[in-house]
Design a protein around this motif. Sequence first.
Motif, PDB file in Angstrom:
ATOM      1  N   GLU A  44       0.663  -1.167   0.069  1.00  0.00           N
ATOM      2  CA  GLU A  44      -0.217   0.025   0.069  1.00  0.00           C
ATOM      3  C   GLU A  44       0.945   1.088  -0.032  1.00  0.00           C
ATOM      4  O   GLU A  44       0.671   2.136  -0.583  1.00  0.00           O
ATOM      5  CB  GLU A  44      -0.930  -0.043   1.166  1.00  0.00           C
ATOM      6  CG  GLU A  44      -1.898  -0.869   1.082  1.00  0.00           C
ATOM      7  CD  GLU A  44      -3.088  -0.862   2.307  1.00  0.00           C
ATOM      8  OE1 GLU A  44      -2.882   0.171   3.089  1.00  0.00           O
ATOM      9  OE2 GLU A  44      -4.003  -1.504   2.297  1.00  0.00           O
ATOM     10  N   GLY A  45       1.989   1.144   0.639  1.00  0.00           N
ATOM     11  CA  GLY A  45       2.800   2.255   0.801  1.00  0.00           C
ATOM     12  C   GLY A  45       3.357   2.639  -0.482  1.00  0.00           C
ATOM     13  O   GLY A  45       3.461   3.945  -0.797  1.00  0.00           O
ATOM     14  N   LEU A  46       4.114   1.614  -1.435  1.00  0.00           N
ATOM     15  CA  LEU A  46       4.327   1.896  -2.660  1.00  0.00           C
ATOM     16  C   LEU A  46       3.309   2.421  -3.651  1.00  0.00           C
ATOM     17  O   LEU A  46       3.763   3.159  -4.476  1.00  0.00           O
ATOM     18  CB  LEU A  46       5.065   0.769  -3.065  1.00  0.00           C
ATOM     19  CG  LEU A  46       5.707   0.849  -4.724  1.00  0.00           C
ATOM     20  CD1 LEU A  46       6.793   1.753  -4.617  1.00  0.00           C
ATOM     21  CD2 LEU A  46       6.443  -0.513  -5.080  1.00  0.00           C
ATOM     22  N   ARG A  53      -2.622   6.949  -4.393  1.00  0.00           N
ATOM     23  CA  ARG A  53      -4.047   6.354  -3.905  1.00  0.00           C
ATOM     24  C   ARG A  53      -3.487   5.097  -3.029  1.00  0.00           C
ATOM     25  O   ARG A  53      -2.629   4.470  -3.329  1.00  0.00           O
ATOM     26  CB  ARG A  53      -5.071   5.867  -4.736  1.00  0.00           C
ATOM     27  CG  ARG A  53      -5.556   7.186  -5.618  1.00  0.00           C
ATOM     28  CD  ARG A  53      -6.541   6.550  -6.599  1.00  0.00           C
ATOM     29  NE  ARG A  53      -5.806   6.214  -8.013  1.00  0.00           N
ATOM     30  CZ  ARG A  53      -5.732   4.718  -8.213  1.00  0.00           C
ATOM     31  NH1 ARG A  53      -6.723   4.091  -7.701  1.00  0.00           N
ATOM     32  NH2 ARG A  53      -5.337   4.361  -9.377  1.00  0.00           N
ATOM     33  N   GLY A  54      -4.070   4.703  -1.982  1.00  0.00           N
ATOM     34  CA  GLY A  54      -3.716   3.560  -1.243  1.00  0.00           C
ATOM     35  C   GLY A  54      -4.089   3.824   0.015  1.00  0.00           C
ATOM     36  O   GLY A  54      -4.790   4.994   0.476  1.00  0.00           O
ATOM     37  N   GLY A  55      -4.169   2.564   0.841  1.00  0.00           N
ATOM     38  CA  GLY A  55      -4.870   2.382   2.070  1.00  0.00           C
ATOM     39  C   GLY A  55      -3.604   2.588   3.357  1.00  0.00           C
ATOM     40  O   GLY A  55      -2.541   3.376   2.760  1.00  0.00           O
ATOM     41  N   ARG A  58       0.851   0.700   5.282  1.00  0.00           N
ATOM     42  CA  ARG A  58       1.679   0.915   4.104  1.00  0.00           C
ATOM     43  C   ARG A  58       2.716  -0.426   4.141  1.00  0.00           C
ATOM     44  O   ARG A  58       3.192  -0.440   2.722  1.00  0.00           O
ATOM     45  CB  ARG A  58       2.835   2.022   4.636  1.00  0.00           C
ATOM     46  CG  ARG A  58       3.550   1.993   5.870  1.00  0.00           C
ATOM     47  CD  ARG A  58       4.383   3.220   6.346  1.00  0.00           C
ATOM     48  NE  ARG A  58       5.120   3.619   5.142  1.00  0.00           N
ATOM     49  CZ  ARG A  58       6.490   3.508   5.305  1.00  0.00           C
ATOM     50  NH1 ARG A  58       7.046   2.787   6.007  1.00  0.00           N
ATOM     51  NH2 ARG A  58       7.112   3.788   4.180  1.00  0.00           N
ATOM     52  N   HIS A  59       2.700  -1.314   4.875  1.00  0.00           N
ATOM     53  CA  HIS A  59       3.734  -2.497   4.614  1.00  0.00           C
ATOM     54  C   HIS A  59       2.812  -3.715   4.258  1.00  0.00           C
ATOM     55  O   HIS A  59       3.252  -4.657   3.920  1.00  0.00           O
ATOM     56  CB  HIS A  59       4.393  -3.031   5.979  1.00  0.00           C
ATOM     57  CG  HIS A  59       5.194  -1.729   6.335  1.00  0.00           C
ATOM     58  ND1 HIS A  59       6.463  -1.335   5.659  1.00  0.00           N
ATOM     59  CD2 HIS A  59       5.505  -1.009   7.534  1.00  0.00           C
ATOM     60  CE1 HIS A  59       7.120  -0.547   6.143  1.00  0.00           C
ATOM     61  NE2 HIS A  59       6.522   0.005   7.332  1.00  0.00           N
ATOM     62  N   VAL A 146       4.338  -7.632   4.113  1.00  0.00           N
ATOM     63  CA  VAL A 146       4.827  -8.400   3.155  1.00  0.00           C
ATOM     64  C   VAL A 146       5.988  -8.878   3.956  1.00  0.00           C
ATOM     65  O   VAL A 146       6.779  -8.303   4.808  1.00  0.00           O
ATOM     66  CB  VAL A 146       5.278  -7.822   2.023  1.00  0.00           C
ATOM     67  CG1 VAL A 146       3.873  -7.409   1.340  1.00  0.00           C
ATOM     68  CG2 VAL A 146       5.956  -6.479   2.107  1.00  0.00           C
ATOM     69  N   GLY A 147       6.850  -9.940   3.771  1.00  0.00           N
ATOM     70  CA  GLY A 147       8.085 -10.595   4.255  1.00  0.00           C
ATOM     71  C   GLY A 147       7.941 -10.805   5.331  1.00  0.00           C
ATOM     72  O   GLY A 147       8.960 -11.429   6.014  1.00  0.00           O
ATOM     73  N   GLY A 148       6.748 -11.532   5.841  1.00  0.00           N
ATOM     74  CA  GLY A 148       6.896 -12.122   7.252  1.00  0.00           C
ATOM     75  C   GLY A 148       6.985 -13.483   7.370  1.00  0.00           C
ATOM     76  O   GLY A 148       7.101 -14.182   8.331  1.00  0.00           O
TER      77      GLY A 148
END
Length: 226
Positions: A44-46, A53-55, A58-59, A146-148
């Motif tokens: 969402e951040g990117l 636009r985005g929520g 961010r991650h 992501v990446g978790g």
Amino acid sequence: MSAGVSIDLVSVPSGLVTLSDRRTRRRWTVQVAAFELAAYPVTEGLYQRVTGRGGPHRHRPVESVSWWDAVRFCNALSIVEGRTPAYRWGQAADEVDWDVAADGYRLPAEAEWEHACRAGTTGPRYGPLDDIAWYRGNSQERRHAVGGKLPNAFGLYDMLGNVWDWCWDRYDPAVYGDYRVLRGGGWFDEHWSCRASVRRRSHPDLAIDDVGFRVARSVHPMTAIR
């Protein structure tokens, strides 16, 4: 690269991959050229930094984005970096071509996606499902940052689970028209949907809360448009 916009790309080597479709019982083998694929789904951040636009998370992977949103994002990110956009629109609003000679960002082809997901493995997954993916059995029915989970051998995260990835390809034009391919399974899916070979299809206008995407880039561009 423009300040505030960053993306981690992984080099995926060339190779052969065999795809299959449960509905038609068809199997076919594709030679995949070397290319680059984002280590993570678009967050969402990117998405917000590129499109405005985005929520608020961010991650977490961006979701509720259509196939059309994804290809427009690819072009927008390419322009931010001063690259040649990979997609060209035709006379009609729903006509788009992939310029394979462009150095810009794009969606992975379906064969590229599966080759990258498998990372040299031949089983249904590149590791134990709970170690590599967020799915219905462990996600608490929501997206996660992501990446978790553990990456595959190429260093790609969340190839299975969390959100489905849009691919460039049409699923079966003779039967489903413009429906595009989705791969990887999502946070709401049971374990059987989170496998390297599973194919899902949907209309390119679909925007739903378990569908996102990741970007790719050609390493050795060709000279045709398709």
